[in-house]
Structure formats: C-alpha cells, structure tokens
Design a protein around this motif. Structure first.
Motif, PDB file in Angstrom:
ATOM      1  N   TRP A   1      40.930  32.774  42.370  1.00 40.37           N
ATOM      2  CA  TRP A   1      41.240  31.973  41.066  1.00 40.37           C
ATOM      3  C   TRP A   1      42.529  32.921  40.440  1.00 40.37           C
ATOM      4  O   TRP A   1      43.582  32.354  40.209  1.00 40.37           O
ATOM      5  CB  TRP A   1      40.295  31.622  40.376  1.00 40.37           C
ATOM      6  N   ARG A   2      42.084  34.097  40.137  1.00 39.93           N
ATOM      7  CA  ARG A   2      43.093  34.891  39.406  1.00 39.93           C
ATOM      8  C   ARG A   2      44.136  35.207  40.246  1.00 39.93           C
ATOM      9  O   ARG A   2      45.513  35.121  39.729  1.00 39.93           O
ATOM     10  CB  ARG A   2      42.272  36.203  39.198  1.00 39.93           C
TER      11      ARG A   2
ATOM     12  N   SER B   1      29.511  35.907  46.412  1.00 39.27           N
ATOM     13  CA  SER B   1      30.479  34.825  46.994  1.00 39.27           C
ATOM     14  C   SER B   1      31.319  34.175  45.587  1.00 39.27           C
ATOM     15  O   SER B   1      32.309  33.697  45.635  1.00 39.27           O
ATOM     16  CB  SER B   1      29.867  33.561  47.624  1.00 39.27           C
ATOM     17  N   PHE B   2      30.479  34.095  44.703  1.00 38.81           N
ATOM     18  CA  PHE B   2      31.009  33.598  43.199  1.00 38.81           C
ATOM     19  C   PHE B   2      31.971  34.533  42.805  1.00 38.81           C
ATOM     20  O   PHE B   2      33.083  33.958  42.296  1.00 38.81           O
ATOM     21  CB  PHE B   2      29.976  33.615  42.201  1.00 38.81           C
ATOM     22  N   ARG B   3      31.845  35.831  42.880  1.00 38.47           N
ATOM     23  CA  ARG B   3      32.923  36.744  42.480  1.00 38.47           C
ATOM     24  C   ARG B   3      34.048  36.693  43.277  1.00 38.47           C
ATOM     25  O   ARG B   3      35.142  36.611  42.528  1.00 38.47           O
ATOM     26  CB  ARG B   3      32.206  38.174  42.485  1.00 38.47           C
ATOM     27  N   PHE B   4      33.991  36.498  44.607  1.00 36.64           N
ATOM     28  CA  PHE B   4      35.000  36.449  45.527  1.00 36.64           C
ATOM     29  C   PHE B   4      35.899  35.215  45.010  1.00 36.64           C
ATOM     30  O   PHE B   4      37.271  35.218  44.562  1.00 36.64           O
ATOM     31  CB  PHE B   4      34.562  36.451  46.765  1.00 36.64           C
TER      32      PHE B   4
ATOM     33  N   TYR C   1      42.717  39.041  53.518  1.00 38.43           N
ATOM     34  CA  TYR C   1      43.817  38.433  52.969  1.00 38.43           C
ATOM     35  C   TYR C   1      44.262  38.491  51.555  1.00 38.43           C
ATOM     36  O   TYR C   1      45.229  39.015  50.852  1.00 38.43           O
ATOM     37  CB  TYR C   1      44.010  37.021  53.580  1.00 38.43           C
ATOM     38  N   VAL C   2      42.952  38.199  50.870  1.00 35.16           N
ATOM     39  CA  VAL C   2      43.104  38.317  49.321  1.00 35.16           C
ATOM     40  C   VAL C   2      43.387  39.679  48.880  1.00 35.16           C
ATOM     41  O   VAL C   2      43.980  40.054  47.842  1.00 35.16           O
ATOM     42  CB  VAL C   2      41.751  37.574  48.727  1.00 35.16           C
TER      43      VAL C   2
END
Length: 213
Positions: free
Chosen positions: A87-88, A79-82, A148-149
């Motif tokens: 953000w990027r 979840s942190f990586r997502f 979506y991302v």
C-alpha cells in the motif's frame, strides 16, 4: 456420468476435468483442524482483524496447495505487514510518477537494476502460476512478488526521482500480478493510481526481455 456419456458416444472427455489437484490439510499445532477437536480458526476472525486479502495471501504463501499447511498467527501477521508495505510503496511511486522525469532521457544505473528485478520477478511469477505438470508453485510466486516490492523500496531508499514511465510501469505490473492473490487491495490501489477500468480485466504483463540483459 461423464464416463457413461463417453461410452454412449455423447462426449469426447472421459473425466469432467483435465487434472486432479488434491489439496493438503490445514494443521494447527501439528494436528489437523477439525470441528470435533475444537481447534479450527474462524475465517471471520481473520477477515475482521486483518481483511480477506491477508488470509488469502497467507494461505497461498505458506505452502504449495497440494501439501499440508501449518496455520501460524505470526505468518498471518507477516502477510498483513507485507500488504501494508505494498500500500505504501504503490502510493509512493504514484507520487513519484506525478513529478516524474522525462521518459526521453536514458535510464540511470539504479533504474536499470530496478527494471531488471521487476521483469525477473514477473517472469518467475508467470512460470509459477502456469501449473506445469499439475504443480502450482503459488507460494514461490508470492516470494517473487515480495522481491519485486523489496526492489521498489531499495530504489526509493537511494533515489528521490525516477522516469515517469518507469514509475507507472512498476505500479501497473505489480498490481496486475498481485491481483489474483489479493483482489481487494489491488483493485483499490488500481483506482487510487488513476488507471482505467478494473485491474481484474487487464492483460497479463508482457516480459521486456531487453530489461533482463
């Protein structure tokens, strides 16, 4: 008390709520988390290491709210990586919008495909969070946001330009639907993009049915 008030003719409702949602247990290594067992995970540790949004996202993504949730450090890291990917890509599309092409030109094939995935995901998220028949499919709503991302990343892998209005639309709608799940990062990104007001005071995205054709 509500039943007493109802029987006395003081209110119409029999119950103080419309629906009952019974939450599932949080499990660690197959056992229910309990202070007596000494197998609890401190929320402060998650917040200090990954941030509050990561903890919220993992819990909502790991299982439907009415079912048991198996705690997983790997899942928290995922979840942190997502959120780092979010953000990027938001900053990347914000840069694309600054140098975006004229909105009067026709959509390219890749832009059409990108908007198709955007509104397919938005429609799915909208349906999943309604809680139809008392069932909230929040975990699959998060999955749709991830799709979506991924579509945004796939687009920039093949393209260096985009219509300005599409870039702005993608960031705006992504942050709106992600905000209920991760309120802090979405508010900061909303401000970074230069959008007015707060993301939490915006109208929910309207589905462009033409994009789904």
């Amino acid at each position: 008390f509500m039943k007493v008030f109802h029987d006395a003719g003081l209110c119409d409702a029999v119950e103080p709520f419309e629906r009952l949602l019974t939450q599932g247990m949080v499990l660690l290594d197959g056992s229910k988390m309990s202070k007596s067992k000494g197998n609890v995970v401190s929320p402060e540790e998650i917040v200090n290491t990954y941030g509050a949004d990561t903890g919220r996202l993992f819990i909502l993504f790991a299982a439907p709210p009415e079912r048991d949730l198996a705690w997983s450090e790997t899942g928290v890291e995922g979840s942190f990586r997502f959120l780092n990917r979010v953000w990027r890509i938001v900053h990347q599309f914000n840069e694309l919008s600054a140098n975006g092409e004229d909105a009067s030109r026709p959509y390219t094939k890749d832009e059409k495909e990108l908007r198709f995935q955007e509104f397919t995901s938005l429609a799915k998220v909208t349906e999943d969070i309604k809680g139809t028949d008392g069932h909230y499919a929040l975990n699959t709503a998060v999955s749709s946001i991830m799709e979506y991302v991924n579509a945004m990343y796939s687009y920039v892998d093949k393209n260096t330009t985009i219509r300005k209005d599409i870039a702005v639309e993608l960031n705006t709608n992504l942050l709106k639907v992600l905000a209920p799940f991760t309120p802090h990062i979405t508010e900061e990104l909303w401000q970074d993009c230069g959008f007015s007001g707060s993301v939490h005071q915006q109208d929910w995205p309207v589905i462009d049915k033409g994009a789904l054709v």
